[in-house]
Design a protein around this motif. Structure first.
Motif, mmCIF file in Angstrom:
data_model
loop_
_atom_site.group_PDB
_atom_site.id
_atom_site.type_symbol
_atom_site.label_atom_id
_atom_site.label_comp_id
_atom_site.label_asym_id
_atom_site.label_seq_id
_atom_site.Cartn_x
_atom_site.Cartn_y
_atom_site.Cartn_z
ATOM 1 N N SER A 209 0.844 -1.194 0.000
ATOM 2 C CA SER A 209 0.000 0.000 0.000
ATOM 3 C C SER A 209 0.878 1.242 0.000
ATOM 4 O O SER A 209 1.981 1.250 0.542
ATOM 5 N N THR A 310 -4.789 -2.906 -0.371
ATOM 6 C CA THR A 310 -4.075 -3.220 -1.617
ATOM 7 C C THR A 310 -5.017 -3.632 -2.739
ATOM 8 O O THR A 310 -4.592 -4.250 -3.720
ATOM 9 N N VAL A 372 -1.649 1.685 -4.331
ATOM 10 C CA VAL A 372 -0.609 0.662 -4.197
ATOM 11 C C VAL A 372 0.630 1.107 -4.956
ATOM 12 O O VAL A 372 0.587 2.036 -5.762
ATOM 13 N N ALA A 376 3.189 -3.291 -7.439
ATOM 14 C CA ALA A 376 1.965 -4.053 -7.187
ATOM 15 C C ALA A 376 1.065 -4.042 -8.412
ATOM 16 O O ALA A 376 0.397 -5.034 -8.727
#
Length: 385
Positions: A209, A310, A372, A376
């Motif tokens: 995150s 996330t 994020v 990610a």
């Protein structure tokens, strides 16, 4: 529905309350050096205190600083939305977009749900927004323009939502909905606007995150949120730092919410503004987004990958993504400053970055968006292959 949407433009949040998928940390507050020495309290008790707060009246000075890590984009939204209200307009939907960047000082007054006033101070110029009963008035001193809407109270009325019967019941509901993605603790105490306050700290447990923590300073006596801070994992200044520098919970004078049209000011009625721009700004914005390959986003609704902090929204525009040089000229430099080329099993694309929200647009037109890290987003795109 349209009336509700129109009136909702005038709602300016002073505190942000939105806690989901959370784990409540029952950690008592410990006063740091120089901070007020308050009785120990747990996170659950503090949530109950916020829920029990019934502050109806207040006045004060409120300061908000926003740093998204973006290049300057004053006028960008107006340029993309061409034809909408921009500079030289008293329309709240245009003026209040200024709050999304930079540092601003506001004067605030409230007397229950029927009367509120907000004044945005910008150097020698001021912008005032007044809600008094069923009327909304707004005045921009720079252009000597006035916006007026009648029937705002009726238009904004929404069906009541059933809430837990007591603060403890509300806190219990938060606990019941809690998951393992978030930590909520009491992180000591603070003094905000001359008031003793507890610090409620909300932080993700998940890796990936961009949010470091959200901190809400809660008035120890009234349970009223006084300050909101959103910090990014990238460090530096907070993404959002908004709070009172002065506050008084006494009832403001009734005259505070009176409004008289200044001499020589031009008055625009809300209904007329709706007619003048009906469909225009959205159509222009849709065209601008379409020119950059985002026009198909609504045709293939977003799917959500992951959960909690996330979570990533993904959708397919249905067409190959163009290069930055194909974007509307108002957005070209802005996008150049944000974009980084990336590649992986998914192919190649561009990540557009801020301190909180990042977006990956692949060359074949797929989009991944979330609070994020860029990695990610790349991992999510690779996993989709």
């Amino acid at each position: 529905m349209a009336a509700q949407r129109k009136t909702s433009r005038y709602v300016v949040p002073i505190a942000v309350a939105g806690i989901a998928a959370a784990t409540i940390g029952l950690v008592p507050a410990l006063a740091a050096s120089g901070d007020p020495d308050l009785p120990e309290i747990t996170a659950q008790q503090l949530i109950e205190k916020i829920a029990a707060s019934d502050t109806q009246t207040l006045s004060g000075t409120f300061k908000i600083s926003t740093d998204l890590g973006l290049p300057a984009f004053d006028g960008l939204l107006g340029g993309l939305a061409g034809g909408g209200s921009g500079e030289g307009s008293a329309d709240p939907s245009a003026q209040l977009t200024k709050l999304v960047s930079g540092t601003h000082t506001l004067k605030i007054a409230a007397d229950g749900p029927e009367r509120q006033k907000l004044t945005l101070l910008d150097g020698k110029e001021q912008y005032s927004l007044v809600h008094n009963g069923d009327e909304v008035w707004a005045y921009d001193s720079a252009s000597n323009q006035v916006f007026h809407e009648k029937g705002a109270e009726e238009a904004g009325r929404a069906p009541e939502k059933e809430l837990p019967a007591s603060p403890k019941a509300l806190a219990d509901e938060v606990l019941k909905a809690a998951g393992d993605t978030t930590s909520i603790t009491v992180g000591g105490t603070a003094n905000v606007a001359g008031r003793d306050a507890y610090r409620l700290v909300i932080a993700p447990k998940q890796q990936g995150s961009t949010v470091e923590a959200v901190t809400i300073a809660v008035d120890a006596a009234t349970g009223t949120p006084l300050k909101f801070t959103l910090d990014s994992t990238s460090g530096g200044k907070p993404v959002v730092d908004a709070g009172f520098t002065k506050v008084d919970f006494a009832r403001p004078a009734a005259s505070e919410f009176d409004f008289t049209v200044p001499k020589g000011a031009e008055v625009t009625e809300g209904d007329q503004l709706e007619k003048d721009h009906a469909g225009k700004a959205p159509e222009d914005l849709e065209k601008a987004l379409g020119d950059f390959g985002l026009g198909g986003a609504g045709q293939n609704g977003p799917e959500v990958v992951g959960e909690g902090w996330t979570a990533i929204a993904t959708f397919d525009t249905g067409e190959a993504a163009p290069k930055t040089e194909d974007a509307p000229k108002e957005a070209r430099g802005f996008l150049d400053a944000l974009g980084d080329e990336v590649s992986g099993k998914f192919g190649s694309g561009t990540v557009f970055k801020t301190k909180i929200v990042n977006a990956l647009m692949t060359d074949d037109g797929k989009v991944y968006v979330g609070a994020v890290t860029p990695q990610a987003l790349v991992d999510a795109a690779n996993a989709a292959k």
